[in-house]
Design a protein around this motif. Sequence first.
Motif, PDB file in Angstrom:
ATOM      1  N   UNK A 261       5.210 -57.321  73.812  1.00  0.00           N
ATOM      2  CA  UNK A 261       4.126 -56.663  73.071  1.00  0.00           C
ATOM      3  C   UNK A 261       4.162 -56.873  71.548  1.00  0.00           C
ATOM      4  N   UNK A 262       5.197 -57.481  71.008  1.00  0.00           N
ATOM      5  CA  UNK A 262       5.324 -57.625  69.562  1.00  0.00           C
ATOM      6  C   UNK A 262       4.316 -58.618  68.998  1.00  0.00           C
ATOM      7  N   UNK A 263       3.747 -58.257  67.852  1.00  0.00           N
ATOM      8  CA  UNK A 263       2.861 -59.136  67.102  1.00  0.00           C
ATOM      9  C   UNK A 263       3.585 -59.550  65.830  1.00  0.00           C
ATOM     10  N   UNK A 264       3.429 -60.793  65.430  1.00  0.00           N
ATOM     11  CA  UNK A 264       4.130 -61.323  64.261  1.00  0.00           C
ATOM     12  C   UNK A 264       3.114 -61.714  63.197  1.00  0.00           C
ATOM     13  N   UNK A 265       3.361 -61.259  61.976  1.00  0.00           N
ATOM     14  CA  UNK A 265       2.563 -61.670  60.832  1.00  0.00           C
ATOM     15  C   UNK A 265       3.284 -62.813  60.144  1.00  0.00           C
ATOM     16  N   UNK A 266       2.658 -63.946  60.052  1.00  0.00           N
ATOM     17  CA  UNK A 266       3.281 -65.148  59.507  1.00  0.00           C
ATOM     18  C   UNK A 266       2.681 -65.469  58.143  1.00  0.00           C
TER      19      UNK A 266
ATOM     20  N   UNK B 103       0.583 -70.149  73.814  1.00  0.00           N
ATOM     21  CA  UNK B 103       0.929 -68.886  74.471  1.00  0.00           C
ATOM     22  C   UNK B 103       1.220 -67.761  73.474  1.00  0.00           C
ATOM     23  N   UNK B 104       1.480 -68.112  72.205  1.00  0.00           N
ATOM     24  CA  UNK B 104       1.828 -67.101  71.208  1.00  0.00           C
ATOM     25  C   UNK B 104       0.673 -66.754  70.269  1.00  0.00           C
ATOM     26  N   UNK B 105      -0.386 -67.545  70.266  1.00  0.00           N
ATOM     27  CA  UNK B 105      -1.484 -67.341  69.307  1.00  0.00           C
ATOM     28  C   UNK B 105      -2.094 -65.935  69.325  1.00  0.00           C
ATOM     29  N   UNK B 106      -2.292 -65.304  70.490  1.00  0.00           N
ATOM     30  CA  UNK B 106      -2.854 -63.952  70.461  1.00  0.00           C
ATOM     31  C   UNK B 106      -1.948 -62.940  69.757  1.00  0.00           C
ATOM     32  N   UNK B 107      -0.665 -63.262  69.643  1.00  0.00           N
ATOM     33  CA  UNK B 107       0.299 -62.342  69.023  1.00  0.00           C
ATOM     34  C   UNK B 107       0.668 -62.744  67.605  1.00  0.00           C
ATOM     35  N   UNK B 108      -0.046 -63.716  67.026  1.00  0.00           N
ATOM     36  CA  UNK B 108       0.246 -64.210  65.681  1.00  0.00           C
ATOM     37  C   UNK B 108      -0.889 -63.874  64.724  1.00  0.00           C
ATOM     38  N   UNK B 109      -0.522 -63.416  63.537  1.00  0.00           N
ATOM     39  CA  UNK B 109      -1.486 -63.214  62.456  1.00  0.00           C
ATOM     40  C   UNK B 109      -1.042 -64.102  61.298  1.00  0.00           C
ATOM     41  N   UNK B 110      -1.911 -64.996  60.848  1.00  0.00           N
ATOM     42  CA  UNK B 110      -1.580 -65.936  59.784  1.00  0.00           C
ATOM     43  C   UNK B 110      -2.082 -65.430  58.441  1.00  0.00           C
ATOM     44  N   UNK B 111      -1.306 -65.672  57.404  1.00  0.00           N
ATOM     45  CA  UNK B 111      -1.715 -65.347  56.036  1.00  0.00           C
ATOM     46  C   UNK B 111      -1.018 -66.322  55.091  1.00  0.00           C
ATOM     47  N   UNK B 112      -1.484 -66.322  53.843  1.00  0.00           N
ATOM     48  CA  UNK B 112      -0.900 -67.170  52.808  1.00  0.00           C
ATOM     49  C   UNK B 112      -0.351 -66.254  51.727  1.00  0.00           C
ATOM     50  N   UNK B 113       0.844 -66.563  51.225  1.00  0.00           N
ATOM     51  CA  UNK B 113       1.424 -65.733  50.175  1.00  0.00           C
ATOM     52  C   UNK B 113       0.481 -65.696  48.967  1.00  0.00           C
TER      53      UNK B 113
END
Length: 120
Positions: A25-30, A50-60
Amino acid sequence: MTTAGERQYYAYALVDKLFQHLPPPYTVGLLFDIGCQLERSCMKWGFLKEHLPRLAFAISVFHAFGHGWACQCIYHPRKCRGFGLSDGEGCEHFWHSISKLIAFLRVCGVWVFLAFAVLS
Protein backbone atom coordinates in the motif's frame (compact mmCIF):
# COMPACT_ATOMS: atom_id res chain seq x y z
CA MET A 1 27.89 3.67 -11.68
CA THR A 2 30.43 3.84 -14.44
CA THR A 3 29.85 7.27 -15.96
CA ALA A 4 29.39 10.80 -14.68
CA GLY A 5 26.00 12.47 -14.88
CA GLU A 6 22.45 11.50 -14.16
CA ARG A 7 21.30 8.52 -16.19
CA GLN A 8 17.66 7.45 -16.13
CA TYR A 9 18.45 3.75 -15.79
CA TYR A 10 20.12 4.38 -12.42
CA ALA A 11 16.88 5.90 -11.14
CA TYR A 12 14.80 3.03 -12.54
CA ALA A 13 17.03 0.46 -10.87
CA LEU A 14 16.91 2.27 -7.52
CA VAL A 15 13.14 2.74 -7.58
CA ASP A 16 12.56 -0.88 -8.56
CA LYS A 17 14.81 -2.07 -5.72
CA LEU A 18 13.04 0.26 -3.27
CA PHE A 19 9.63 -1.16 -4.17
CA GLN A 20 10.91 -4.69 -3.60
CA HIS A 21 11.34 -3.75 0.07
CA LEU A 22 8.11 -1.77 0.61
CA PRO A 23 4.69 -3.13 1.51
CA PRO A 24 2.10 -2.91 -1.31
CA PRO A 25 0.00 0.00 0.00
CA TYR A 26 2.95 2.43 0.24
CA THR A 27 3.14 5.37 -2.15
CA VAL A 28 6.51 6.95 -2.94
CA GLY A 29 7.14 10.59 -3.77
CA LEU A 30 10.13 10.82 -6.08
CA LEU A 31 11.92 14.19 -6.18
CA PHE A 32 14.45 14.09 -9.00
CA ASP A 33 16.13 16.75 -11.13
CA ILE A 34 14.63 15.25 -14.27
CA GLY A 35 11.50 13.74 -12.73
CA CYS A 36 9.39 14.96 -15.64
CA GLN A 37 11.54 13.02 -18.11
CA LEU A 38 11.47 9.95 -15.87
CA GLU A 39 7.68 9.93 -15.75
CA ARG A 40 7.40 10.51 -19.49
CA SER A 41 9.78 7.62 -20.22
CA CYS A 42 7.85 5.39 -17.83
CA MET A 43 4.57 6.18 -19.57
CA LYS A 44 5.99 5.94 -23.10
CA TRP A 45 8.14 2.81 -22.76
CA GLY A 46 6.43 1.00 -19.87
CA PHE A 47 9.31 1.28 -17.39
CA LEU A 48 8.27 0.59 -13.77
CA LYS A 49 4.80 -0.23 -15.07
CA GLU A 50 3.74 -2.14 -11.96
CA HIS A 51 4.88 0.70 -9.66
CA LEU A 52 3.53 3.75 -11.54
CA PRO A 53 0.20 3.93 -9.65
CA ARG A 54 2.20 4.16 -6.41
CA LEU A 55 4.69 6.80 -7.64
CA ALA A 56 4.38 10.58 -7.48
CA PHE A 57 7.00 12.49 -9.50
CA ALA A 58 8.27 15.98 -8.72
CA ILE A 59 11.30 18.16 -9.43
CA SER A 60 13.35 19.77 -6.67
CA VAL A 61 12.64 23.50 -6.32
CA PHE A 62 16.09 24.61 -7.46
CA HIS A 63 15.90 22.56 -10.66
CA ALA A 64 12.23 23.34 -11.36
CA PHE A 65 13.09 26.89 -12.43
CA GLY A 66 15.32 25.52 -15.20
CA HIS A 67 12.35 23.68 -16.72
CA GLY A 68 9.57 25.05 -18.88
CA TRP A 69 6.52 26.79 -17.43
CA ALA A 70 4.20 23.80 -17.92
CA CYS A 71 6.73 21.51 -16.27
CA GLN A 72 7.01 23.88 -13.28
CA CYS A 73 3.23 23.90 -12.85
CA ILE A 74 2.93 20.12 -12.92
CA TYR A 75 6.08 18.92 -11.14
CA HIS A 76 6.90 21.67 -8.61
CA PRO A 77 6.79 19.96 -5.18
CA ARG A 78 4.69 22.77 -3.67
CA LYS A 79 2.06 22.09 -6.32
CA CYS A 80 2.13 18.29 -6.03
CA ARG A 81 0.09 16.50 -3.40
CA GLY A 82 2.02 14.80 -0.60
CA PHE A 83 5.35 16.67 -0.73
CA GLY A 84 4.52 19.30 1.88
CA LEU A 85 7.02 22.13 2.20
CA SER A 86 10.02 20.08 1.11
CA ASP A 87 12.27 21.83 -1.38
CA GLY A 88 13.82 18.53 -2.44
CA GLU A 89 17.35 19.70 -1.79
CA GLY A 90 18.00 17.79 1.46
CA CYS A 91 20.55 15.41 -0.07
CA GLU A 92 22.29 18.27 -1.88
CA HIS A 93 22.66 20.14 1.43
CA PHE A 94 23.99 17.03 3.16
CA TRP A 95 26.56 16.28 0.43
CA HIS A 96 27.69 19.89 0.48
CA SER A 97 28.15 19.75 4.25
CA ILE A 98 30.47 16.73 3.98
CA SER A 99 32.21 17.80 0.76
CA LYS A 100 35.33 18.76 2.74
CA LEU A 101 35.82 15.08 3.60
CA ILE A 102 35.59 13.71 0.07
CA ALA A 103 39.05 14.68 -1.17
CA PHE A 104 40.71 13.39 2.00
CA LEU A 105 38.83 10.11 1.98
CA ARG A 106 39.55 9.52 -1.68
CA VAL A 107 43.29 9.97 -1.23
CA CYS A 108 43.32 8.15 2.09
CA GLY A 109 41.51 5.17 0.58
CA VAL A 110 44.09 4.75 -2.17
CA TRP A 111 47.08 5.12 0.16
CA VAL A 112 45.67 2.74 2.72
CA PHE A 113 45.10 0.15 0.00
CA LEU A 114 48.64 0.60 -1.38
CA ALA A 115 50.20 0.48 2.08
CA PHE A 116 48.26 -2.71 2.86
CA ALA A 117 49.38 -4.28 -0.44
CA VAL A 118 53.04 -3.42 0.22
CA LEU A 119 52.97 -4.69 3.82
CA SER A 120 51.27 -7.98 2.91
